[in-house]
Design a protein around this motif. Structure first.
Motif, PDB file in Angstrom:
ATOM      1  N   UNK B  48       0.834  -1.204   0.000  1.00 47.17           N
ATOM      2  CA  UNK B  48       0.000   0.000   0.000  1.00 47.17           C
ATOM      3  C   UNK B  48       0.869   1.256   0.000  1.00 47.17           C
ATOM      4  N   UNK B  49       1.964   1.229   0.760  1.00 46.93           N
ATOM      5  CA  UNK B  49       2.849   2.404   0.824  1.00 46.93           C
ATOM      6  C   UNK B  49       3.513   2.658  -0.531  1.00 46.93           C
ATOM      7  N   UNK B  50       3.881   1.593  -1.223  1.00 50.32           N
ATOM      8  CA  UNK B  50       4.494   1.754  -2.553  1.00 50.32           C
ATOM      9  C   UNK B  50       3.475   2.288  -3.559  1.00 50.32           C
ATOM     10  N   UNK B  53       3.158   5.900  -2.960  1.00 49.64           N
ATOM     11  CA  UNK B  53       4.315   6.603  -3.514  1.00 49.64           C
ATOM     12  C   UNK B  53       4.159   6.758  -5.030  1.00 49.64           C
ATOM     13  N   UNK B  54       3.714   5.682  -5.672  1.00 47.28           N
ATOM     14  CA  UNK B  54       3.523   5.724  -7.125  1.00 47.28           C
ATOM     15  C   UNK B  54       2.490   6.750  -7.543  1.00 47.28           C
ATOM     16  N   UNK B  55       1.379   6.795  -6.812  1.00 45.82           N
ATOM     17  CA  UNK B  55       0.331   7.789  -7.122  1.00 45.82           C
ATOM     18  C   UNK B  55       0.900   9.196  -6.966  1.00 45.82           C
ATOM     19  N   UNK B  56       1.617   9.415  -5.888  1.00 46.99           N
ATOM     20  CA  UNK B  56       2.196  10.737  -5.640  1.00 46.99           C
ATOM     21  C   UNK B  56       3.244  11.081  -6.706  1.00 46.99           C
ATOM     22  N   UNK B  57       4.062  10.107  -7.075  1.00 46.34           N
ATOM     23  CA  UNK B  57       5.092  10.348  -8.086  1.00 46.34           C
ATOM     24  C   UNK B  57       4.459  10.754  -9.418  1.00 46.34           C
TER      25      UNK B  57
END
Lengths: 279, 279
Positions: B48-50, B53-57
């Protein structure tokens, strides 16, 4: 590592470029990402015009994002990725209550209410009694389980989507179980609503012949010390969108009965038990 | 089609949702995309954390895009996707001049110049004579071939990156071959430069232990009636970044000799012949 990139060695050429001190997990994720990205382009023989379209599409998805709008999450949701990540990370034994997506409308620190209280403050909608018990996998009631619940109102909007129009904390509340593990509260029978579909993701759904609706559902976060937190919904059992949820959130075990009741204050009753696993 | 999404049936659940009247090519592309997207998440057990991060990136990549900056193209370039799409769509027989990426700095309608003219207008850099012949795959000269050429200046910037500082059309020009198919012009020995690395893509390169530099190169679009247009570069043969181009644009056949010359006006000479295939 190849000296120069070719169509044939593309994956090795890109992944071989990573430095030796790259974080091992990042290296693993990027290697897999590049492999699938390149395989996708090769398998479908992606044209230059399609690549251009993809670049423009992703750019539009990024540009519409704001503090109130997260189009990349919508994209992930509508491609089933959000549910897949939730499923991968929340595998549970049979009988345990399944997870589903959190969604964008949870708000921390809702008011703690007394069992039996109503969470519906705007007087709209068809009132419904929600009740059941929180148990462990052996069926023993769990005391002190916190049930954080939220839903849309009868117009299909969460309070945070209509700040200033809906009462604050409308259709939200936290309930804490006693020794018997039981919970009950009055809300409304939730209604189906469309995800925001006036942006690029809505256009994508249109091109794919898909509607933007989610079946009516009640959101829950059920937590208790020593147990794995359950982030889930219950779905209204007779909703017309159950098998076509735009974000693929429906699981068969989360479809709750909604029974019409004639006595008392409420029009409906929806029983549902939560079964938690040890953390 | 599955009624409800599960970890196991995720691909079928999403792709099965497409409407029957979806454009067949779109259906093909999306089916393949969803398959690889889900396989990626499953293979690496994306957390979930990755995912967060991907969505934010991706959101940051989208938000930095503007009329002057296309970060999604940079992302595609640095992941080798741009070169892969170019390669897939421009397969040529051995001996034909290979394609490479167009890049973001081409400008239409550069001035048509006379053979032997200089394209370098700012007086900077080490002058270089570029010359050769445009031939078909049998080696016959092609008359009327249009050679559209552009490069950075000695500071590593294209004129469009320094509007108002560099002379208009600095290091750009179009040359048209005569009966002998020959071309020649004076430019500068181009210099290596970094792609814009002050955004999320630059951060990604940093995390992967990669530098943002492109080896020095001269851009060409060579076109002639009846022949497949060649979009390519020639690379300076002794550049230190040849085997680590940030965008994977180097092909071995595109590395051109740069020979030091003592006579005449120029310091360098770079011969290169273009071999075109019938369209």
């Amino acid at each position: 590592m190849p000296r120069y990139f070719t169509e044939q060695n593309s994956e090795e050429a890109v992944n071989g470029r990573m430095g030796a001190s790259t974080d091992p997990r990042l290296a693993e994720v990027m290697t897999c990402l590049v492999r699938h990205l390149h395989a996708f382009a090769k398998e479908i023989h992606l044209t230059q015009a399609e690549w251009n379209y993809g670049i423009d599409f992703l750019t539009r998805v990024g540009q519409i994002c704001s503090d109130e709008r997260q189009e990349f999450i919508l994209l992930s949701d509508t491609l089933g990725l959000s549910m897949l990540v939730d499923a991968i990370n929340n595998r549970r034994p049979p009988g345990a209550t399944e997870n589903t997506v959190l969604g964008p409308f949870h708000v921390d620190n809702a008011p703690v209410r007394q069992m039996g209280d109503t969470i519906s403050l705007d007087g709209k909608g068809e009132s419904c009694l929600f009740e059941g018990v929180v148990v462990d996998i052996q069926g023993n009631p769990i005391e002190g389980a916190k049930i954080d619940v939220w839903s849309d109102n009868a117009d299909g909007f969460y309070d945070v989507q209509q700040l200033g129009t809906q009462p604050k904390w409308n259709n939200r509340g936290i309930f804490v179980t006693g020794k018997d593990g039981r919970y009950s509260f009055v809300g409304i029978k939730p209604v189906s609503y469309p995800i925001p579909d006036d942006g690029p993701v809505g256009q994508m759904l249109g091109h794919l012949g898909r509607h933007p609706y989610r079946p009516a559902h009640m959101h829950y976060i059920v937590s208790a010390p020593g147990y794995e937190t359950v982030v889930t919904h219950t779905f209204v059992g007779d909703d017309g969108y159950l098998t076509s949820d735009a974000v693929f959130g429906v699981k068969e075990t989360l479809i709750a009965p909604f029974e019409k009741v004639s006595e008392g204050q409420t029009l409906w009753r929806s029983p549902f038990d939560f079964t938690m696993t040890v953390a």
